[in-house]
Write a protein that holds these residues in place. Structure first.
Motif, PDB file in Angstrom:
ATOM      1  N   ALA A 161       0.835  -1.208   0.000  1.00 11.60           N
ATOM      2  CA  ALA A 161       0.000   0.000   0.000  1.00 11.60           C
ATOM      3  C   ALA A 161       0.866   1.253   0.000  1.00 11.60           C
ATOM      4  CB  ALA A 161      -0.930  -0.010   1.214  1.00 11.60           C
ATOM      5  N   ALA A 162       1.938   1.249   0.787  1.00 12.45           N
ATOM      6  CA  ALA A 162       2.834   2.400   0.829  1.00 12.45           C
ATOM      7  C   ALA A 162       3.552   2.589  -0.502  1.00 12.45           C
ATOM      8  CB  ALA A 162       3.845   2.219   1.958  1.00 12.45           C
ATOM      9  N   MET A 163       3.943   1.475  -1.124  1.00 14.03           N
ATOM     10  CA  MET A 163       4.607   1.565  -2.432  1.00 14.03           C
ATOM     11  C   MET A 163       3.711   2.247  -3.450  1.00 14.03           C
ATOM     12  SD  MET A 163       6.200  -2.299  -2.424  1.00 14.03           S
ATOM     13  CE  MET A 163       6.930  -2.285  -4.074  1.00 14.03           C
ATOM     14  N   ARG A 164       2.421   1.964  -3.392  1.00 16.12           N
ATOM     15  CA  ARG A 164       1.485   2.477  -4.395  1.00 16.12           C
ATOM     16  C   ARG A 164       1.138   3.953  -4.186  1.00 16.12           C
ATOM     17  NH1 ARG A 164      -0.334  -1.445  -7.678  1.00 16.12           N
ATOM     18  NH2 ARG A 164      -0.163  -3.636  -7.008  1.00 16.12           N
ATOM     19  N   THR A 165       1.538   4.540  -3.062  1.00 11.63           N
ATOM     20  CA  THR A 165       1.290   5.972  -2.858  1.00 11.63           C
ATOM     21  C   THR A 165       2.177   6.839  -3.745  1.00 11.63           C
ATOM     22  OG1 THR A 165       2.944   6.239  -1.096  1.00 11.63           O
ATOM     23  CG2 THR A 165       0.700   5.559  -0.436  1.00 11.63           C
ATOM     24  N   GLY A 166       3.277   6.296  -4.209  1.00 12.29           N
ATOM     25  CA  GLY A 166       4.230   7.086  -4.985  1.00 12.29           C
ATOM     26  C   GLY A 166       5.187   7.887  -4.132  1.00 12.29           C
ATOM     27  N   GLN A 167       5.079   7.757  -2.798  1.00 13.48           N
ATOM     28  CA  GLN A 167       5.921   8.558  -1.909  1.00 13.48           C
ATOM     29  C   GLN A 167       7.149   7.813  -1.392  1.00 13.48           C
ATOM     30  OE1 GLN A 167       2.778   9.663   0.901  1.00 13.48           O
ATOM     31  NE2 GLN A 167       2.819  11.748   0.085  1.00 13.48           N
ATOM     32  N   ALA A 168       7.254   6.530  -1.666  1.00  9.39           N
ATOM     33  CA  ALA A 168       8.413   5.743  -1.233  1.00  9.39           C
ATOM     34  C   ALA A 168       9.318   5.483  -2.427  1.00  9.39           C
ATOM     35  CB  ALA A 168       7.959   4.425  -0.612  1.00  9.39           C
ATOM     36  N   ASP A 169      10.609   5.702  -2.231  1.00 10.46           N
ATOM     37  CA  ASP A 169      11.594   5.464  -3.285  1.00 10.46           C
ATOM     38  C   ASP A 169      12.258   4.100  -3.164  1.00 10.46           C
ATOM     39  OD1 ASP A 169      11.431   8.212  -4.319  1.00 10.46           O
ATOM     40  OD2 ASP A 169      12.455   8.765  -2.466  1.00 10.46           O
ATOM     41  N   VAL A 170      12.241   3.545  -1.951  1.00  8.39           N
ATOM     42  CA  VAL A 170      12.998   2.331  -1.652  1.00  8.39           C
ATOM     43  C   VAL A 170      12.172   1.459  -0.718  1.00  8.39           C
ATOM     44  CG1 VAL A 170      15.103   1.427  -0.556  1.00  8.39           C
ATOM     45  CG2 VAL A 170      15.216   3.526  -1.909  1.00  8.39           C
ATOM     46  N   ILE A 171      12.264   0.142  -0.891  1.00 12.24           N
ATOM     47  CA  ILE A 171      11.742  -0.786   0.102  1.00 12.24           C
ATOM     48  C   ILE A 171      12.910  -1.592   0.667  1.00 12.24           C
ATOM     49  CG2 ILE A 171       9.458  -0.939  -0.929  1.00 12.24           C
ATOM     50  CD1 ILE A 171      10.278  -3.707  -2.065  1.00 12.24           C
ATOM     51  N   GLN A 172      12.805  -1.941   1.943  1.00  6.95           N
ATOM     52  CA  GLN A 172      13.778  -2.852   2.555  1.00  6.95           C
ATOM     53  C   GLN A 172      12.996  -4.040   3.102  1.00  6.95           C
ATOM     54  OE1 GLN A 172      17.037  -3.130   6.169  1.00  6.95           O
ATOM     55  NE2 GLN A 172      16.708  -1.130   5.238  1.00  6.95           N
ATOM     56  N   ILE A 173      13.338  -5.223   2.610  1.00  4.00           N
ATOM     57  CA  ILE A 173      12.511  -6.400   2.868  1.00  4.00           C
ATOM     58  C   ILE A 173      13.374  -7.613   3.238  1.00  4.00           C
ATOM     59  CG2 ILE A 173      10.394  -5.848   1.633  1.00  4.00           C
ATOM     60  CD1 ILE A 173      13.295  -7.606  -0.098  1.00  4.00           C
ATOM     61  N   PRO A 174      12.778  -8.598   3.955  1.00  2.00           N
ATOM     62  CA  PRO A 174      13.502  -9.832   4.272  1.00  2.00           C
ATOM     63  C   PRO A 174      13.510 -10.768   3.066  1.00  2.00           C
ATOM     64  CG  PRO A 174      11.297  -9.939   5.190  1.00  2.00           C
ATOM     65  CD  PRO A 174      11.421  -8.583   4.553  1.00  2.00           C
ATOM     66  N   TRP A 175      14.684 -11.282   2.729  1.00  2.00           N
ATOM     67  CA  TRP A 175      14.785 -12.162   1.568  1.00  2.00           C
ATOM     68  C   TRP A 175      16.024 -13.027   1.721  1.00  2.00           C
ATOM     69  CZ3 TRP A 175      15.240 -10.155  -4.188  1.00  2.00           C
ATOM     70  CH2 TRP A 175      14.865 -11.175  -5.074  1.00  2.00           C
ATOM     71  N   ASN A 176      15.867 -14.317   1.615  1.00  2.00           N
ATOM     72  CA  ASN A 176      16.979 -15.257   1.650  1.00  2.00           C
ATOM     73  C   ASN A 176      16.472 -16.590   1.098  1.00  2.00           C
ATOM     74  OD1 ASN A 176      15.815 -16.674   4.102  1.00  2.00           O
ATOM     75  ND2 ASN A 176      16.258 -14.649   4.972  1.00  2.00           N
ATOM     76  N   ILE A 177      17.311 -17.595   1.103  1.00  2.00           N
ATOM     77  CA  ILE A 177      16.925 -18.855   0.471  1.00  2.00           C
ATOM     78  C   ILE A 177      15.689 -19.460   1.139  1.00  2.00           C
ATOM     79  CG2 ILE A 177      17.689 -21.172  -0.178  1.00  2.00           C
ATOM     80  CD1 ILE A 177      20.561 -20.136  -0.060  1.00  2.00           C
ATOM     81  N   MET A 178      15.573 -19.319   2.463  1.00  2.00           N
ATOM     82  CA  MET A 178      14.428 -19.881   3.177  1.00  2.00           C
ATOM     83  C   MET A 178      13.193 -19.001   3.105  1.00  2.00           C
ATOM     84  SD  MET A 178      16.023 -21.557   6.672  1.00  2.00           S
ATOM     85  CE  MET A 178      14.413 -22.061   7.276  1.00  2.00           C
ATOM     86  N   GLU A 179      13.375 -17.686   3.056  1.00  2.00           N
ATOM     87  CA  GLU A 179      12.264 -16.738   3.089  1.00  2.00           C
ATOM     88  C   GLU A 179      12.185 -16.021   1.744  1.00  2.00           C
ATOM     89  OE1 GLU A 179       9.327 -15.056   3.203  1.00  2.00           O
ATOM     90  OE2 GLU A 179       9.557 -15.765   5.275  1.00  2.00           O
ATOM     91  N   ARG A 180      11.236 -16.480   0.873  1.00  2.00           N
ATOM     92  CA  ARG A 180      11.179 -15.966  -0.482  1.00  2.00           C
ATOM     93  C   ARG A 180       9.809 -15.393  -0.846  1.00  2.00           C
ATOM     94  NH1 ARG A 180      12.311 -21.102  -2.266  1.00  2.00           N
ATOM     95  NH2 ARG A 180      11.308 -20.610  -4.243  1.00  2.00           N
ATOM     96  N   ARG A 181       9.010 -15.091   0.163  1.00  2.00           N
ATOM     97  CA  ARG A 181       7.665 -14.607  -0.127  1.00  2.00           C
ATOM     98  C   ARG A 181       7.649 -13.241  -0.813  1.00  2.00           C
ATOM     99  NH1 ARG A 181       4.979 -16.120   5.618  1.00  2.00           N
ATOM    100  NH2 ARG A 181       7.192 -16.158   6.196  1.00  2.00           N
ATOM    101  N   VAL A 182       8.738 -12.466  -0.705  1.00  2.00           N
ATOM    102  CA  VAL A 182       8.786 -11.174  -1.403  1.00  2.00           C
ATOM    103  C   VAL A 182       8.700 -11.348  -2.910  1.00  2.00           C
ATOM    104  CG1 VAL A 182      10.086  -9.991   0.395  1.00  2.00           C
ATOM    105  CG2 VAL A 182      11.314 -11.195  -1.415  1.00  2.00           C
ATOM    106  N   GLU A 183       9.043 -12.533  -3.396  1.00  5.51           N
ATOM    107  CA  GLU A 183       9.056 -12.768  -4.833  1.00  5.51           C
ATOM    108  C   GLU A 183       7.654 -12.798  -5.426  1.00  5.51           C
ATOM    109  OE1 GLU A 183      11.248 -16.349  -5.479  1.00  5.51           O
ATOM    110  OE2 GLU A 183      12.994 -15.653  -4.349  1.00  5.51           O
ATOM    111  N   GLN A 184       6.647 -12.989  -4.584  1.00  4.38           N
ATOM    112  CA  GLN A 184       5.282 -13.154  -5.084  1.00  4.38           C
ATOM    113  C   GLN A 184       4.690 -11.837  -5.575  1.00  4.38           C
ATOM    114  OE1 GLN A 184       3.148 -15.066  -1.889  1.00  4.38           O
ATOM    115  NE2 GLN A 184       4.600 -16.755  -1.770  1.00  4.38           N
TER     116      GLN A 184
END
Length: 275
Positions: free
Chosen positions: A152-175
């Protein structure tokens, strides 16, 4: 060290950057000296982004001391990122002011930590950017349960960067988040690139059984550097934020940069270890 463009910021950022959670939270003169050494080791290898937060204890203050010390080569080329974690605007303004004081009046990227009060605070960060007090805005959360709020924050147009958890075990950001970041041209910073925040032993223990010799020429020397190489191979623009207090690990982390990516079949084999 190879650089990647951090989304619409246009910044050329080292693909291996420097997280500071716990590692820069060290007290006293010896702690300050340790952070100077760690920052210089990173800068010397081409690392040019340092990510902090008020919740990381003395990290901001120690970064500020290092920047003012005159002991860092290429300090002026570094990008300094930090965060704000306050549910209300008044508290956010005060905490941001404290961060400027601790770091020394220089913050390139200000992120909303754990999405706290983001609907009120993110527009304020946009104001700070318009005024030239910061150069970019971001949102972050360690919990996949908050991915809907990040989107939701990404879609406001006010965020330039996201910082997210991502590794071999945790890949839900890919969806959803990674494809959306590409569509919106947002920068992607990766926390926990080496292992999940609350399952460190699980991933590293499994990877210690893997034969690393086929990837030695790619800079892979241990399980941690394999994790970094995996993510660099998965995504062409993501910036990774490993955190370490060991100078030898700074070097081994950086060694995977600029080498050929892992082939797709190797990526699938690594992922299959955790299904």
């Amino acid at each position: 060290m190879k650089t990647r463009v951090l989304g619409r910021t246009g910044w050329a950022v080292s693909e291996i950057a420097c997280g500071t959670y716990k590692t820069f939270d060290v007290p006293g003169g010896s702690g300050q000296a340790k952070v100077v050494s760690l920052m210089q080791a990173n800068l010397g290898l081409g690392v040019n982004l340092f990510d902090s937060a008020p919740m990381y204890g003395l990290s901001e203050a120690n970064i500020g001391h290092a920047l003012r010390s005159g002991k860092l080569n290429n300090a002026s080329t570094a990008y300094i990122a930090t965060k704000v974690l306050q549910s209300g605007l008044a508290g956010a303004k005060q905490q941001i002011g404290n961060s400027f004081s601790a770091i020394g009046g220089r913050i390139d990227l200000m992120q909303i930590h754990n999405m706290a009060g983001w609907r009120e605070v993110l527009p304020y960060l946009a104001e700070l950017k318009a005024e030239g007090r910061i150069r970019a805005t971001g949102v972050t959360h360690y919990d996949p349960g908050a991915f809907g709020e990040i989107e939701a924050a990404m879609r406001t147009g006010q965020a330039d960067v996201i910082q997210i958890p991502w590794n071999i075990m945790e890949r839900r950001v890919e969806q959803r988040l990674i494809p959306l970041a590409k569509d919106l041209n947002l920068g992607v910073l990766v926390m926990t690139p080496i292992c999940p925040l609350f399952s460190r032993a699980g991933q590293l223990t499994a990877l210690q059984k893997v034969d690393l010799s086929p990837w030695k020429s790619l800079g892979v020397t241990d399980a941690g550097s394999l994790c970094l190489k995996y993510l660099l191979s998965k995504h062409p623009t993501a910036i990774l934020l490993p955190a370490t207090s060991r100078l030898d690990r700074v070097a081994s982390n950086a060694a995977v940069s600029g080498t050929s990516p892992l082939p797709p079949e190797d990526l699938r084999k690594l992922e299959a270890l955790f299904k």
